[in-house]
Design a protein around this motif. Structure first.
Motif, PDB file in Angstrom:
ATOM      1  N   VAL A 188       0.867  -1.186   0.000  1.00 20.65           N
ATOM      2  CA  VAL A 188       0.000   0.000   0.000  1.00 20.65           C
ATOM      3  C   VAL A 188       0.908   1.241   0.000  1.00 20.65           C
ATOM      4  O   VAL A 188       1.974   1.247   0.628  1.00 20.65           O
ATOM      5  CB  VAL A 188      -0.942   0.006   1.211  1.00 20.65           C
ATOM      6  CG1 VAL A 188      -1.988  -1.066   1.093  1.00 20.65           C
ATOM      7  CG2 VAL A 188      -0.164  -0.143   2.511  1.00 20.65           C
ATOM      8  N   THR A 189       0.481   2.257  -0.709  1.00 21.40           N
ATOM      9  CA  THR A 189       1.339   3.465  -0.889  1.00 21.40           C
ATOM     10  C   THR A 189       0.627   4.694  -0.324  1.00 21.40           C
ATOM     11  O   THR A 189      -0.576   4.907  -0.563  1.00 21.40           O
ATOM     12  CB  THR A 189       1.630   3.679  -2.378  1.00 21.40           C
ATOM     13  OG1 THR A 189       2.218   2.485  -2.906  1.00 21.40           O
ATOM     14  CG2 THR A 189       2.589   4.853  -2.568  1.00 21.40           C
ATOM     15  N   CYS A 190       1.373   5.420   0.427  1.00 24.05           N
ATOM     16  CA  CYS A 190       0.830   6.658   1.017  1.00 24.05           C
ATOM     17  C   CYS A 190       0.618   7.691  -0.099  1.00 24.05           C
ATOM     18  O   CYS A 190       1.484   7.896  -0.954  1.00 24.05           O
ATOM     19  CB  CYS A 190       1.796   7.203   2.067  1.00 24.05           C
ATOM     20  SG  CYS A 190       1.208   8.746   2.837  1.00 24.05           S
ATOM     21  N   THR A 191      -0.560   8.377  -0.107  1.00 25.96           N
ATOM     22  CA  THR A 191      -0.878   9.349  -1.163  1.00 25.96           C
ATOM     23  C   THR A 191      -0.164  10.689  -0.971  1.00 25.96           C
ATOM     24  O   THR A 191      -0.166  11.540  -1.861  1.00 25.96           O
ATOM     25  CB  THR A 191      -2.400   9.577  -1.213  1.00 25.96           C
ATOM     26  OG1 THR A 191      -2.827  10.036   0.075  1.00 25.96           O
ATOM     27  CG2 THR A 191      -3.128   8.309  -1.565  1.00 25.96           C
ATOM     28  N   LYS A 192       0.484  10.827   0.212  1.00 27.20           N
ATOM     29  CA  LYS A 192       1.145  12.106   0.472  1.00 27.20           C
ATOM     30  C   LYS A 192       2.660  11.992   0.333  1.00 27.20           C
ATOM     31  O   LYS A 192       3.287  12.724  -0.418  1.00 27.20           O
ATOM     32  CB  LYS A 192       0.759  12.622   1.856  1.00 27.20           C
ATOM     33  CG  LYS A 192       1.318  14.028   2.161  1.00 27.20           C
ATOM     34  CD  LYS A 192       0.757  14.550   3.471  1.00 27.20           C
ATOM     35  CE  LYS A 192       1.274  15.980   3.705  1.00 27.20           C
ATOM     36  NZ  LYS A 192       0.737  16.561   4.958  1.00 27.20           N
ATOM     37  N   CYS A 193       3.267  11.002   1.077  1.00 24.50           N
ATOM     38  CA  CYS A 193       4.725  10.868   1.047  1.00 24.50           C
ATOM     39  C   CYS A 193       5.216   9.794   0.110  1.00 24.50           C
ATOM     40  O   CYS A 193       6.418   9.596  -0.029  1.00 24.50           O
ATOM     41  CB  CYS A 193       5.250  10.622   2.456  1.00 24.50           C
ATOM     42  SG  CYS A 193       4.769   9.003   3.096  1.00 24.50           S
ATOM     43  N   SER A 194       4.270   9.075  -0.525  1.00 19.73           N
ATOM     44  CA  SER A 194       4.607   7.966  -1.446  1.00 19.73           C
ATOM     45  C   SER A 194       5.374   6.837  -0.756  1.00 19.73           C
ATOM     46  O   SER A 194       6.043   6.024  -1.403  1.00 19.73           O
ATOM     47  CB  SER A 194       5.419   8.495  -2.645  1.00 19.73           C
ATOM     48  OG  SER A 194       4.687   9.452  -3.363  1.00 19.73           O
ATOM     49  N   GLY A 195       5.313   6.808   0.562  1.00 17.77           N
ATOM     50  CA  GLY A 195       5.947   5.697   1.283  1.00 17.77           C
ATOM     51  C   GLY A 195       5.152   4.389   1.142  1.00 17.77           C
ATOM     52  O   GLY A 195       3.925   4.407   1.053  1.00 17.77           O
ATOM     53  N   THR A 196       5.876   3.284   1.090  1.00 13.27           N
ATOM     54  CA  THR A 196       5.229   1.957   0.912  1.00 13.27           C
ATOM     55  C   THR A 196       5.274   1.166   2.212  1.00 13.27           C
ATOM     56  O   THR A 196       6.234   1.270   2.982  1.00 13.27           O
ATOM     57  CB  THR A 196       5.933   1.155  -0.203  1.00 13.27           C
ATOM     58  OG1 THR A 196       7.322   1.055   0.109  1.00 13.27           O
ATOM     59  CG2 THR A 196       5.750   1.844  -1.545  1.00 13.27           C
ATOM     60  N   HIS A 197       4.220   0.379   2.416  1.00 16.98           N
ATOM     61  CA  HIS A 197       4.096  -0.423   3.644  1.00 16.98           C
ATOM     62  C   HIS A 197       3.464  -1.783   3.322  1.00 16.98           C
ATOM     63  O   HIS A 197       2.708  -1.898   2.350  1.00 16.98           O
ATOM     64  CB  HIS A 197       3.207   0.314   4.678  1.00 16.98           C
ATOM     65  CG  HIS A 197       3.788   1.593   5.179  1.00 16.98           C
ATOM     66  ND1 HIS A 197       3.780   2.770   4.442  1.00 16.98           N
ATOM     67  CD2 HIS A 197       4.395   1.894   6.373  1.00 16.98           C
ATOM     68  CE1 HIS A 197       4.354   3.739   5.123  1.00 16.98           C
ATOM     69  NE2 HIS A 197       4.736   3.217   6.316  1.00 16.98           N
ATOM     70  N   HIS A 198       3.757  -2.753   4.187  1.00 15.26           N
ATOM     71  CA  HIS A 198       2.980  -4.004   4.169  1.00 15.26           C
ATOM     72  C   HIS A 198       1.587  -3.723   4.702  1.00 15.26           C
ATOM     73  O   HIS A 198       1.433  -2.892   5.609  1.00 15.26           O
ATOM     74  CB  HIS A 198       3.627  -5.093   5.063  1.00 15.26           C
ATOM     75  CG  HIS A 198       4.875  -5.683   4.491  1.00 15.26           C
ATOM     76  ND1 HIS A 198       6.126  -5.462   5.042  1.00 15.26           N
ATOM     77  CD2 HIS A 198       5.069  -6.470   3.403  1.00 15.26           C
ATOM     78  CE1 HIS A 198       7.031  -6.088   4.347  1.00 15.26           C
ATOM     79  NE2 HIS A 198       6.411  -6.717   3.327  1.00 15.26           N
ATOM     80  N   ARG A 199       0.596  -4.428   4.167  1.00 19.06           N
ATOM     81  CA  ARG A 199      -0.770  -4.254   4.675  1.00 19.06           C
ATOM     82  C   ARG A 199      -0.843  -4.645   6.151  1.00 19.06           C
ATOM     83  O   ARG A 199      -1.541  -4.022   6.946  1.00 19.06           O
ATOM     84  CB  ARG A 199      -1.749  -5.107   3.860  1.00 19.06           C
ATOM     85  CG  ARG A 199      -2.011  -4.522   2.467  1.00 19.06           C
ATOM     86  CD  ARG A 199      -2.933  -5.455   1.676  1.00 19.06           C
ATOM     87  NE  ARG A 199      -3.310  -4.860   0.408  1.00 19.06           N
ATOM     88  CZ  ARG A 199      -4.383  -4.111   0.187  1.00 19.06           C
ATOM     89  NH1 ARG A 199      -5.195  -3.864   1.202  1.00 19.06           N
ATOM     90  NH2 ARG A 199      -4.645  -3.597  -0.990  1.00 19.06           N
ATOM     91  N   ALA A 200      -0.111  -5.722   6.490  1.00 21.13           N
ATOM     92  CA  ALA A 200      -0.148  -6.170   7.880  1.00 21.13           C
ATOM     93  C   ALA A 200       0.474  -5.156   8.810  1.00 21.13           C
ATOM     94  O   ALA A 200       0.066  -5.019   9.979  1.00 21.13           O
ATOM     95  CB  ALA A 200       0.576  -7.520   8.003  1.00 21.13           C
ATOM     96  N   CYS A 201       1.501  -4.427   8.305  1.00 24.43           N
ATOM     97  CA  CYS A 201       2.190  -3.450   9.162  1.00 24.43           C
ATOM     98  C   CYS A 201       1.305  -2.254   9.476  1.00 24.43           C
ATOM     99  O   CYS A 201       1.525  -1.553  10.477  1.00 24.43           O
ATOM    100  CB  CYS A 201       3.484  -2.992   8.500  1.00 24.43           C
ATOM    101  SG  CYS A 201       4.741  -4.298   8.405  1.00 24.43           S
ATOM    102  N   VAL A 202       0.306  -1.994   8.594  1.00 21.50           N
ATOM    103  CA  VAL A 202      -0.586  -0.846   8.833  1.00 21.50           C
ATOM    104  C   VAL A 202      -1.999  -1.320   9.134  1.00 21.50           C
ATOM    105  O   VAL A 202      -2.951  -0.569   9.003  1.00 21.50           O
ATOM    106  CB  VAL A 202      -0.580   0.109   7.623  1.00 21.50           C
ATOM    107  CG1 VAL A 202       0.789   0.754   7.448  1.00 21.50           C
ATOM    108  CG2 VAL A 202      -0.993  -0.611   6.341  1.00 21.50           C
TER     109      VAL A 202
END
Length: 318
Positions: free
Chosen positions: A18-32
């Motif tokens: 999943v990608t943040c719409t502001k900082c374009s940072g990427t994360h695992h779904r489980a992590c968020v």
């Protein structure tokens, strides 16, 4: 190169990203804490970015409903709620299905347990029945064994009595062995000639019958038979010389006439006595006797089984 998760630092896959719409940072779904397979909100902000969700103002008047107006949820919250509801619904259905399957399995296990208990009861009854049958059979075998043993004893005694009666009928008979058979011979003349050589005077009236099976003679009186046997035992070297035979002289043997049973016992006793160096085996009045040596007690043998009693089982089996 695949991007890494800003939260855990591990590499990401396209399906799990999943990608943040502001900082374009990427994360695992489980992590968020975003469910797998759910739709990503259009304006999703990551919780870890300094200028993203964590730095938003506490009082967001844009999202606060105006008093007197109905509250309207954003499209992002609506999508998340719908995905959660669907997931919970699906989970409930799976739990319900599993519960129904468990119920069916419990019923089947109960049926199997009932069948096994029934089989165990039947097996126990069968084992008890087999045990009872074995006990009855064992008792029957014991009774039958005793009956057979008594019957064997009775048969043995009866055979002995019959053989003794048959032997009594032969008390006037003698067997003469060693005289060769020739053409046109006179059997009665040979018997009279043998008696003369033994010093026992006989005439035709003393002979009831004689026949060529060896040379079997039946005499009119037992006393005459006893004289012949006694004379033959004293004169061991009796032969055919002087009987007018063409054959060279041969030894003559004169013995009591025995029944078939007594003859078998006598021959067997002589055979064993020779192997064990027993000195005396003889017959008297149709009865078989044995003695180990001078002065030893004599034993009468009435059957081949009594040879085991006297000589021992090992000696009889030699």
């Amino acid at each position: 190169m695949a991007p890494k998760c800003n939260a855990c630092g591990k590499f990401l896959s396209a399906a799990d990203k999943v990608t943040c719409t502001k900082c374009s940072g990427t994360h695992h779904r489980a992590c968020v804490t975003m469910p797998q397979g759910s739709q990503t909100p259009a304006a999703w902000l990551c919780p870890s970015g300094q200028s993203c969700k964590a730095s938003l103002p506490r009082a967001n008047t844009d999202g606060t409903p105006i008093k007197g107006q109905p509250h309207t949820s954003s499209s992002t919250d609506s999508a998340v709620d719908t995905a959660d509801v669907n997931l919970i619904q699906k989970f409930r259905e799976e739990v319900k299905k599993a519960s129904e399957e468990c119920k069916i399995w419990r019923e089947e296990v109960a049926d199997i347990r009932s069948i096994m208990n029934s089989m165990a009861d039947r097996l126990e009854k069968l084992e008890k029945r087999v045990e009872d049958i074995e006990q009855l059979r064992s008792s029957a075998v014991g009774v039958e064994g005793e009956a057979n043993k008594a019957l064997e004893v009775a048969v043995f005694q009866l055979k002995c009595e019959l053989d003794e009666r048959d032997q009594e009928l032969l008390l006037n008979n003698v067997d003469i062995a060693g005289i060769p058979e020739e053409d046109n011979e006179s059997v009665q003349h040979l018997v009279l000639a043998c008696a003369t050589k033994l010093g026992v005077p006989l005439d035709d009236r003393d002979i009831v019958s004689c026949r060529r099976v060896g040379l079997q003679v039946r005499l009119a009186r037992r006393s005459t038979r006893d004289q012949l046997i006694k004379a033959a035992r004293v004169r061991r070297g009796l032969n055919t010389e002087g009987l007018g035979l063409r054959a060279p002289p041969r030894l003559i043997y004169l013995n009591e006439r025995l029944t078939r049973t007594n003859r078998q016992i006598f021959n067997k006793a002589r055979e064993i006595a020779k192997k064990l160096s027993w000195r005396f085996v003889w017959t008297r009045e149709g009865q078989v006797f044995i003695r180990r040596d001078h002065g030893a007690p004599a034993s009468r043998i009435r059957s081949c089984g009594e040879l085991e009693r006297v000589f021992g089982k090992e000696a009889v089996c030699l």
